[in-house]
Motif scaffolding. Structure first.
Motif, PDB file in Angstrom:
ATOM      1  N   SER A 214       0.835  -1.206   0.000  1.00 18.89           N
ATOM      2  CA  SER A 214       0.000   0.000   0.000  1.00 18.89           C
ATOM      3  C   SER A 214       0.870   1.257   0.000  1.00 18.89           C
ATOM      4  O   SER A 214       2.043   1.206   0.380  1.00 18.89           O
ATOM      5  N   ASP A 239      -5.310   0.380  -0.431  1.00 16.97           N
ATOM      6  CA  ASP A 239      -4.852  -0.784   0.330  1.00 16.97           C
ATOM      7  C   ASP A 239      -3.784  -1.587  -0.399  1.00 16.97           C
ATOM      8  O   ASP A 239      -3.338  -2.633   0.084  1.00 16.97           O
ATOM      9  N   GLY A 240      -3.387  -1.155  -1.584  1.00 11.36           N
ATOM     10  CA  GLY A 240      -2.345  -1.842  -2.336  1.00 11.36           C
ATOM     11  C   GLY A 240      -2.800  -3.068  -3.103  1.00 11.36           C
ATOM     12  O   GLY A 240      -1.993  -3.760  -3.708  1.00 11.36           O
ATOM     13  N   GLY A 268      -2.170  -8.063   3.412  1.00 13.76           N
ATOM     14  CA  GLY A 268      -3.445  -7.582   2.884  1.00 13.76           C
ATOM     15  C   GLY A 268      -4.650  -8.467   3.140  1.00 13.76           C
ATOM     16  O   GLY A 268      -5.730  -8.225   2.581  1.00 13.76           O
TER      17      GLY A 268
END
Length: 304
Positions: A214, A239-240, A268
């Motif tokens: 992220s 949030d990537g 994640g």
């Protein structure tokens, strides 16, 4: 400060200990294949004396030559001053005891998937893939140096492996590794964005260690991670997980009826489960990770 060159008959053990102390004093960042300064020092010393990590224990009492010690001192000094990952300094990295060529065109290979595709929990026996010889097509997305594609080809002896990478520079490194492992007939390299360069077909297994860091985490990365290609780390979105999301959404069209997707997402998990509350992700642990890699089957993806 790097260790001072020795004029005595220093053993491999002593060389590792001295290098580890220097690395510890310098507070180098770890995580590129090693998690302790002792392991990092052992890697550098092993490469300097031409001994793979899994064989280093047989050489601990050996004497380090003056030339080898000079190489060790130079590498340790470079590791401290440049903050480059050790693999960029030696030009090598290992996964599952297999050696790969690495340089600054690619992320240093360290995916937990490497352990999983060689684990009895995944391949062989009472596992998700009980008969690896029946796997005919494997896809590795975001292949980087090609290491996972190569390990998959060795785990599934009858499979053709397609490996896709967006970076042309990274793909050049992957070509070197595929050639050195003599897998040019079974590992096919593709340059492009995820599934885009591939002809329409179905895969028994899709594996991926995509970018998933992220923006907030990118800003906090130690210096060593900043020496790697940013595009190999940053996954997009708050949030990537934008690239991971694209893989999940497209995977059903590319998986065979009994196929599965295995994907690494780092930290994640919680954000991914919020994005896909109905998907039954199965989280797979390794020796050094918990809940960072998921497994999901084609039927589960289709039913979501």
């Amino acid at each position: 400060m790097a260790p001072r060159p020795s004029t005595s008959n220093r053993t491999v053990t002593a060389a590792i200990t001295t290098a580890a102390r220097a690395l510890a004093r310098a507070k180098v960042g770890l995580g590129h294949g090693t998690s302790t300064v002792l392991d990092e020092a052992a890697f550098l010393v092993g490469e300097a004396i031409g001994c793979a990590p899994d064989r280093l224990h047989t050489r601990i009492a050996s004497v380090v030559t003056a030339n080898q010690q000079r190489t060790i001192d130079r590498w340790v000094a470079s590791r401290i001053k440049s903050r480059k990952p050790a693999s960029y300094i030696t030009g090598t990295a290992y996964l599952q005891n297999e050696k790969f060529v690495v340089d600054e065109r690619v992320i240093v290979p360290r995916s937990f998937i490497a352990e999983l595709i060689h684990s009895d929990h995944i391949v062989g026996g009472a596992a998700f893939i009980p008969k690896p010889q029946k796997i005919k097509r494997v896809l590795d997305l975001c292949t980087g140096s090609g290491c996972l594609a190569i390990l998959a080809a060795k785990a599934f002896p009858n499979a053709v492996v397609d490996a896709v990478e967006l970076s042309g520079q990274a793909l050049a490194v992957a070509r070197i590794n595929v050639a050195q492992h003599r897998l040019k007939r079974r590992v096919r390299l593709w340059n492009g964005d995820l599934f885009a360069p591939l002809p329409a077909q179905k895969y028994d297994l899709i594996i991926s260690n995509p970018p998933y860091v992220s923006p907030a985490s990118m800003r906090k990365l130690p210096a060593e991670y900043r020496r790697e290609p940013a595009m190999a780390l940053a996954g997009g979105g708050a949030d990537g997980l934008d690239i991971v999301t694209r893989i999940i959404d497209a995977a059903p069209a590319w998986l065979a009826a009994g196929g599965a997707l295995i994907c690494e997402v780092g930290g994640g998990r919680s954000a991914l489960e919020k994005r896909y509350p109905s998907l039954p992700f199965l989280w797979l642990d390794t020796a050094e990770s918990t809940g960072e890699v998921f497994w999901i089957t084609a039927p589960d993806l289709q039913d979501s």
